[in-house]
Design an enzyme around this catalytic site. Sequence first.
Site, mmCIF file in Angstrom:
data_model
loop_
_atom_site.group_PDB
_atom_site.id
_atom_site.type_symbol
_atom_site.label_atom_id
_atom_site.label_comp_id
_atom_site.label_asym_id
_atom_site.label_seq_id
_atom_site.Cartn_x
_atom_site.Cartn_y
_atom_site.Cartn_z
ATOM 1 N N ARG A 63 36.618 29.512 41.704
ATOM 2 C CA ARG A 63 37.758 29.341 40.804
ATOM 3 C C ARG A 63 38.916 28.644 41.518
ATOM 4 N NH1 ARG A 63 37.333 35.440 38.283
ATOM 5 N NH2 ARG A 63 36.047 34.954 36.459
ATOM 6 N N ASN A 87 37.947 29.733 33.346
ATOM 7 C CA ASN A 87 37.831 29.982 34.792
ATOM 8 C C ASN A 87 36.383 29.925 35.291
ATOM 9 O OD1 ASN A 87 36.927 32.297 33.638
ATOM 10 N ND2 ASN A 87 38.386 33.654 34.635
ATOM 11 N N PHE A 137 44.154 38.385 24.726
ATOM 12 C CA PHE A 137 43.319 37.198 24.983
ATOM 13 C C PHE A 137 41.899 37.340 24.429
ATOM 14 C CE2 PHE A 137 43.024 39.943 28.758
ATOM 15 C CZ PHE A 137 41.655 40.056 28.925
ATOM 16 N N HIS A 174 31.687 34.022 35.243
ATOM 17 C CA HIS A 174 31.767 35.478 35.083
ATOM 18 C C HIS A 174 30.865 36.097 36.130
ATOM 19 C CE1 HIS A 174 31.452 39.532 33.461
ATOM 20 N NE2 HIS A 174 30.159 39.434 33.715
ATOM 21 N N LYS A 179 30.325 29.540 32.637
ATOM 22 C CA LYS A 179 30.936 29.534 31.304
ATOM 23 C C LYS A 179 30.885 28.119 30.700
ATOM 24 C CE LYS A 179 33.966 33.486 32.298
ATOM 25 N NZ LYS A 179 35.364 34.013 32.193
ATOM 26 N N TYR A 233 31.866 41.670 26.293
ATOM 27 C CA TYR A 233 33.292 41.831 26.616
ATOM 28 C C TYR A 233 33.929 42.998 25.877
ATOM 29 C CZ TYR A 233 33.664 37.514 29.396
ATOM 30 O OH TYR A 233 33.554 36.555 30.376
ATOM 31 N N GLU A 243 24.805 44.366 32.016
ATOM 32 C CA GLU A 243 24.916 42.947 31.665
ATOM 33 C C GLU A 243 23.589 42.212 31.890
ATOM 34 O OE1 GLU A 243 28.318 41.609 33.898
ATOM 35 O OE2 GLU A 243 29.699 42.826 32.685
ATOM 36 N N THR A 261 40.863 35.992 39.145
ATOM 37 C CA THR A 261 40.552 35.657 37.744
ATOM 38 C C THR A 261 41.145 34.318 37.306
ATOM 39 O OG1 THR A 261 40.385 37.993 37.158
ATOM 40 C CG2 THR A 261 40.776 36.453 35.357
HETATM 41 P P1 IDP Z 1 37.217 38.631 35.604
HETATM 42 O O1 IDP Z 1 36.426 37.569 34.868
HETATM 43 O O2 IDP Z 1 37.814 38.107 36.871
HETATM 44 O O3 IDP Z 1 36.436 39.910 35.806
HETATM 45 P P2 IDP Z 1 38.656 40.039 33.494
HETATM 46 O O4 IDP Z 1 39.990 40.694 33.667
HETATM 47 O O5 IDP Z 1 37.471 40.931 33.369
HETATM 48 O O6 IDP Z 1 38.475 38.984 34.681
HETATM 49 O O7 IDP Z 1 38.771 39.114 32.198
HETATM 50 C C1 IDP Z 1 37.608 38.591 31.596
HETATM 51 C C2 IDP Z 1 37.875 37.142 31.236
HETATM 52 O O8 IDP Z 1 38.866 37.089 30.219
HETATM 53 C C3 IDP Z 1 38.446 36.288 32.375
HETATM 54 O O9 IDP Z 1 37.441 35.803 33.230
HETATM 55 C C4 IDP Z 1 39.136 35.181 31.599
HETATM 56 O O10 IDP Z 1 38.207 34.195 31.145
HETATM 57 C C5 IDP Z 1 39.682 35.927 30.390
HETATM 58 N N1 IDP Z 1 41.062 36.382 30.594
HETATM 59 C C6 IDP Z 1 41.475 37.488 31.257
HETATM 60 N N2 IDP Z 1 42.811 37.611 31.223
HETATM 61 C C7 IDP Z 1 43.258 36.550 30.516
HETATM 62 C C8 IDP Z 1 44.583 36.122 30.124
HETATM 63 O O11 IDP Z 1 45.605 36.754 30.422
HETATM 64 N N3 IDP Z 1 44.631 34.951 29.412
HETATM 65 C C9 IDP Z 1 43.531 34.242 29.046
HETATM 66 N N4 IDP Z 1 42.285 34.636 29.381
HETATM 67 C C10 IDP Z 1 42.149 35.772 30.110
HETATM 68 MG MG MG Z 2 35.716 41.320 34.426
#
Ligand code: IDP
Ligand code: MG
Length: 150
Positions: free
Chosen positions: A102, A112, A57, A115, A9, A49, A126, A91
């Site tokens: 992470r 984070n 978010f 992806h 990212k 996404y 994807e 995450t």
């Molecule tokens: P993942 O990347 O571990 O699969 P997902 O739940 O699919 O996690 O969320 C996608 C991305 O959205 C996360 O990697 C993160 O960058 C962002 N994200 C998810 N939840 C939050 C939140 O509560 N606050 C801010 N960003 C979030």
């Molecule tokens: Mg995800």
Amino acid sequence: MDRTLILLKPDAVQRRLVGPIIERFERKGLKVIGMRLMKISDQLAATHYEAHQGKPFYAGLVQFMTSGPVVALALEGNQAITVCRKLMGETFGCDATAGTIRGDFGISNGFNLVHGSDSPEAAQRELELFFEADDLHSYPLVDDCWNAAE
Ligand code: IDP
Ligand code: MG
């Protein structure tokens, strides 16, 4: 052999962590079969996404992901999708176990670093969003025998 999409990212690029993060995947035994430095468009971020549209978010996530270049990686290996998710960690950086990407490189929730596709269906979808078929390369490596499933 599974294939998965990994994105380094914008925070990973800005923090000069591209090398150290790719090293984690390579060291584990994953093979780089595609790699692009690119800027994600609003349209691509929205498609990538789309499962998160409507979440609180979401707008910030799209803004972050389109804020600067990312590195898109196509990785191949035994159980690549699951293995990569384990290497990435939870995450949120603050929750992620030490030893994961992470867990070692970040403390933020949203910023984070990586992806990774979370299922075979997501990986196929994807990979097609980020790579043309011609830009994915199947090739032997001398240590393939040591990274085989058997
Ligand atoms: P993942 O990347 O571990 O699969 P997902 O739940 O699919 O996690 O969320 C996608 C991305 O959205 C996360 O990697 C993160 O960058 C962002 N994200 C998810 N939840 C939050 C939140 O509560 N606050 C801010 N960003 C979030
Ligand atoms: Mg995800």
